[in-house]
Structure formats: C-alpha cells, structure tokens
Design a protein around this motif. Structure first.
Motif, PDB file in Angstrom:
ATOM      1  N   CYS A  57       0.817  -1.306   0.053  1.00 47.45           N
ATOM      2  CA  CYS A  57       0.002   0.147  -0.103  1.00 47.45           C
ATOM      3  C   CYS A  57       0.802   1.278   0.026  1.00 47.45           C
ATOM      4  O   CYS A  57       0.397   2.390  -0.115  1.00 47.45           O
ATOM      5  N   GLN A  58       2.231   1.207   0.084  1.00 48.05           N
ATOM      6  CA  GLN A  58       3.035   2.220   0.259  1.00 48.05           C
ATOM      7  C   GLN A  58       3.693   2.687  -1.075  1.00 48.05           C
ATOM      8  O   GLN A  58       4.027   3.840  -1.413  1.00 48.05           O
ATOM      9  N   LYS A  78       5.023   6.256  -0.658  1.00 47.98           N
ATOM     10  CA  LYS A  78       4.861   7.040   0.299  1.00 47.98           C
ATOM     11  C   LYS A  78       5.626   6.571   1.516  1.00 47.98           C
ATOM     12  O   LYS A  78       6.109   5.539   1.718  1.00 47.98           O
ATOM     13  N   CYS A  96       1.048   4.234   4.060  1.00 47.07           N
ATOM     14  CA  CYS A  96      -0.174   3.783   3.347  1.00 47.07           C
ATOM     15  C   CYS A  96      -1.013   5.010   3.014  1.00 47.07           C
ATOM     16  O   CYS A  96      -1.521   5.190   1.857  1.00 47.07           O
ATOM     17  N   ASP A  97      -1.108   6.314   3.772  1.00 49.37           N
ATOM     18  CA  ASP A  97      -1.895   7.317   3.388  1.00 49.37           C
ATOM     19  C   ASP A  97      -1.063   8.670   3.621  1.00 49.37           C
ATOM     20  O   ASP A  97      -1.460   9.634   3.930  1.00 49.37           O
ATOM     21  N   GLY A  98       0.476   8.211   3.532  1.00 50.39           N
ATOM     22  CA  GLY A  98       1.328   9.040   3.794  1.00 50.39           C
ATOM     23  C   GLY A  98       1.824  10.133   2.556  1.00 50.39           C
ATOM     24  O   GLY A  98       1.331   9.955   1.548  1.00 50.39           O
ATOM     25  N   THR A 157      -4.244  -1.395  -5.238  1.00 55.44           N
ATOM     26  CA  THR A 157      -3.823  -2.383  -4.339  1.00 55.44           C
ATOM     27  C   THR A 157      -4.415  -3.782  -4.614  1.00 55.44           C
ATOM     28  O   THR A 157      -5.593  -3.779  -4.352  1.00 55.44           O
TER      29      THR A 157
END
Length: 401
Positions: free
Chosen positions: A105-106, A140, A143-145, A385
């Motif tokens: 996810c990154q 990232k 994951c949400d970075g 993903t």
C-alpha cells in the motif's frame, strides 16, 4: 511480436480471459465533444542534459555502473500470470507483479514504457539484449502518507529469459565532486517515456526529469531500510536497493497561457518523434487537482536526435473534453486518453472524431507498442492495491488502424 508474447497470448486464450467483446472489437459508446486546438506556440520546454555531469562523473568513478543486461541477470523478483478474473476487450498478454508488490500500500505503479519505445522494432525491440517493460512507481512514507521517493522496475519480456523483474531507485545527485552523494526523488512519477538511452519521468509541476540508462550505479544493499546516500568513504546505501539510477538533467516547461501545465502522464510517439503529455484535472469539486478542462501537448525531439533541443516549442496543443485523465498515447495522428475515474478509454483523430470505449478501473499510463509482423498493441497497467495488472490490448480494438 516476439515468441513470448505469442505464447502468453495463447495462454490467455486458453484460460478464457478474453471477453466476448474482445473478439469482435469493443463497441464504442456515443461520441463525445471533440478536442479543440490551442495555440501550440504558447508552450515551450527548456532542456538541460548536463546539469549533474560533474557529480555523476564522480559517482560513476566511485560506485561503478552496471549495464541493463547485468541488472536483468540479477533480477530478483518473479512476475506472475494475469489472474483469471482479469478481462478487457482486445486483451493480448500481460502479467502481474509478485505478491509483495501487488499488495504494497506504500508503493504505487504509475507510468509505463517499453524497449520498443527506446529502440523501435529493430531486433525485436531489444535494448542491450533484452526486450523490457518498464514501470515507474512512487513510494509514500505510509499507506496514506506523503510521497517519499520514486523508482522503476525493469521486467524481462522475452521467452529467452526468466519471468523476472528488478527494482531500481531513482535518485538526484548531490554533494561535491570530492564527496559525491545522492538523495531520494519524491515525485509522483505519473508518466515515463524511454527514447534512445534516455528515460523521461514526469515531474508534475515542472516538466520531466531525465535519466540515462547507461548510468545505473551499484550500491551497497546493507544498512537499514531508511538509509540513503553516502554513509562514509565509498559506502553508499539506497534503502537496501542494489541499483540506483541518477538524474542527469531536467526538462522544464514554460507557458504563456493562464495555467501552467500539469504533467500527469507522458508517452512517446515514435512516428512524429515526440513526447505527448496530458493533464489530470477535474470538472469540479477537487482540492488536490485543478478544476478546469485538461490539455494535451506534443513536444518534438530535435531533428535527427533522441534528445530535445535547448529550447523546444510545442508542435500541437489540444483542449480536451474529458476529465480525470491518467494516461495518454499518440501514434500516427491518433490519440488515446485513459480516465481511471470514468473507467473509459477515449480515442480521437481530427478526421474520424472521438469515440469512447469501456476500460479498466484504476487504469494508469499508456504506451504504444509497434510491431512489424503482428498487430500493434497498447500497454497499460492498474494501480489498485491487490490488482496491479500490467497488460497489452490490440490497438485496433480501440480506434482502428
């Protein structure tokens, strides 16, 4: 097409992956409003292929380089077949990344180009002895970075070689000639084009960053996952990557129009010897992207060269009626635009007008694959993903010859 593609295509047919529409051609939806011409002279590029010459010379001397064939001989990831659940009209062949990259996810795949872009159809499109599919990624810090760094993957696409791929970190040279260093490049890498020895990676707000595929540097795979650059003496880490590709130059965009270009995706047109770019914009409601009609612009390479002149004026500029565009391709006067938001692939020529085709979800960049003996292809990929399929469809399914 090479033996590998023919074998893969037969395997796809045997697995029943081609949808019925693919055999007869994907039926287009009703035509939309067509693109309109803009003043091409409003858009220019400034090219600098030597910005990092001193630092790169020092890095090459210190670290040494590996040719593409050496990198591929040391490829350490195995690609997988497309899953039986994947279908799209005109499907010819493709693959999926290994489980780790498919579910990461990154790190997110974005741009696509091939060695057919780099060298054309000569010798089956081999670059340094290998026929390759190249994908750009951004990573990232969570994951949400925020965007942290970018890389490419080189995947062998020839039955002569294993079904493997290798990751290469993209870096910007820093430091001094006496103590050369490098750092991460935290860009979206939304599009990538390979022409000759140079790799052009989209840099959203600026234009493109330029890399030289002959300058892949060797690094130490030790250290920790967060270490980057020179540590001491001749020890250089790169987040445990064995190879880094240092930036050699910049392609900076300028415009006299009201809004500067948003370099969301790029693609090579070998016929007109140019790179085309397109913008990701929204009709309304977006906070991270412009809310206005997008543009597509064509920039020609210098006559007889695989590089841009010091200053280049666009040869074509278009205002587009479609939004949320993640991919663009052009070949012989024809254009394709992919919208992940709409799950549609738009086709347009000035004479035939526009057509709209059903497309995949999570679709990203496009790359045109020329072939002298088999149907030409359009390559694309999905960023989602768990569903990162890299695939090729017959070009004639989406807009004719």
């Amino acid at each position: 097409m090479i033996r590998h593609v023919r074998i893969a295509a037969r395997a796809v047919l045997a697995a029943g992956l081609l949808v019925t529409g693919a055999l007869a051609g994907a039926p287009p939806a009703a035509a939309a409003t067509a693109p309109t011409a803009l003043a091409a002279s409003d858009y220019t590029l400034t090219a600098d292929y030597h910005r990092f010459d001193t630092l790169n010379s020092a890095l090459v001397t210190t670290l040494g380089t590996s040719a593409v064939h050496t990198v591929m001989e040391n490829a350490n990831h195995t690609r997988q077949a497309l899953p039986s659940s994947f279908s799209v009209a005109g499907l010819s062949t493709g693959f999926r990344f290994d489980d780790g990259d498919n579910s990461d996810c990154q790190s997110v795949p974005q741009g696509i180009t091939t060695s057919r872009d780099a060298v054309g159809t000569t010798n089956s499109g081999n670059y340094d002895g290998h026929q390759l599919v190249l994908v750009s990624w951004y990573t990232k810090d969570g994951c949400d970075g925020a965007q942290q760094r970018s890389r490419i993957t080189l995947a062998d696409w020839d039955a002569t070689y294993p079904n493997t791929y290798r990751k290469i970190l993209l870096v910007e040279p820093t430091g001094t000639a006496e103590a050369p260093d490098f750092k991460d490049i935290p860009i979206h890498a939304g599009g990538v084009s390979w022409y000759g020895d140079h790799l052009y990676v989209a840099d959203t707000g600026r234009g493109m960053r330029v890399f030289d595929m002959r300058k892949i540097l060797n690094t130490d795979t030790g250290g920790t996952a967060d270490q980057i650059g020179r540590q001491s003496g001749t020890t250089y880490y790169a987040h445990n990557y064995a190879y880094v590709l240092p930036q050699v130059g910049t392609i900076t965009a300028q415009t006299t129009a009201a809004d500067k270009l948003v370099w969301s995706s790029v693609s090579l047109d070998r016929v007109s010897k140019s790179i085309v770019m397109a913008e990701y914009t929204c009709q309304s409601g977006c906070t991270d992207y412009p809310n206005r009609p997008p543009r597509a612009v064509r920039f020609p390479f210098a006559t007889g060269a695989t590089t841009f002149a010091a200053t280049t004026t666009a040869s074509q500029a278009l205002q587009l009626p479609w939004y949320r565009l993640n991919g663009v391709a052009s070949h012989n006067g024809r254009w394709w635009f992919n919208s992940s938001g709409q799950k549609q692939l738009y086709y347009w020529t000035p004479t035939a007008g526009p057509a709209t085709f059903a497309w995949v979800s999570g679709g990203e960049s496009l790359s045109y694959w020329e072939d002298t003996t088999n149907p030409d292809l359009l390559w694309s990929l999905q960023e989602t993903t768990g569903g990162r399929n890299v695939f090729a469809v017959t070009q004639s399914t989406y807009g004719g010859g």
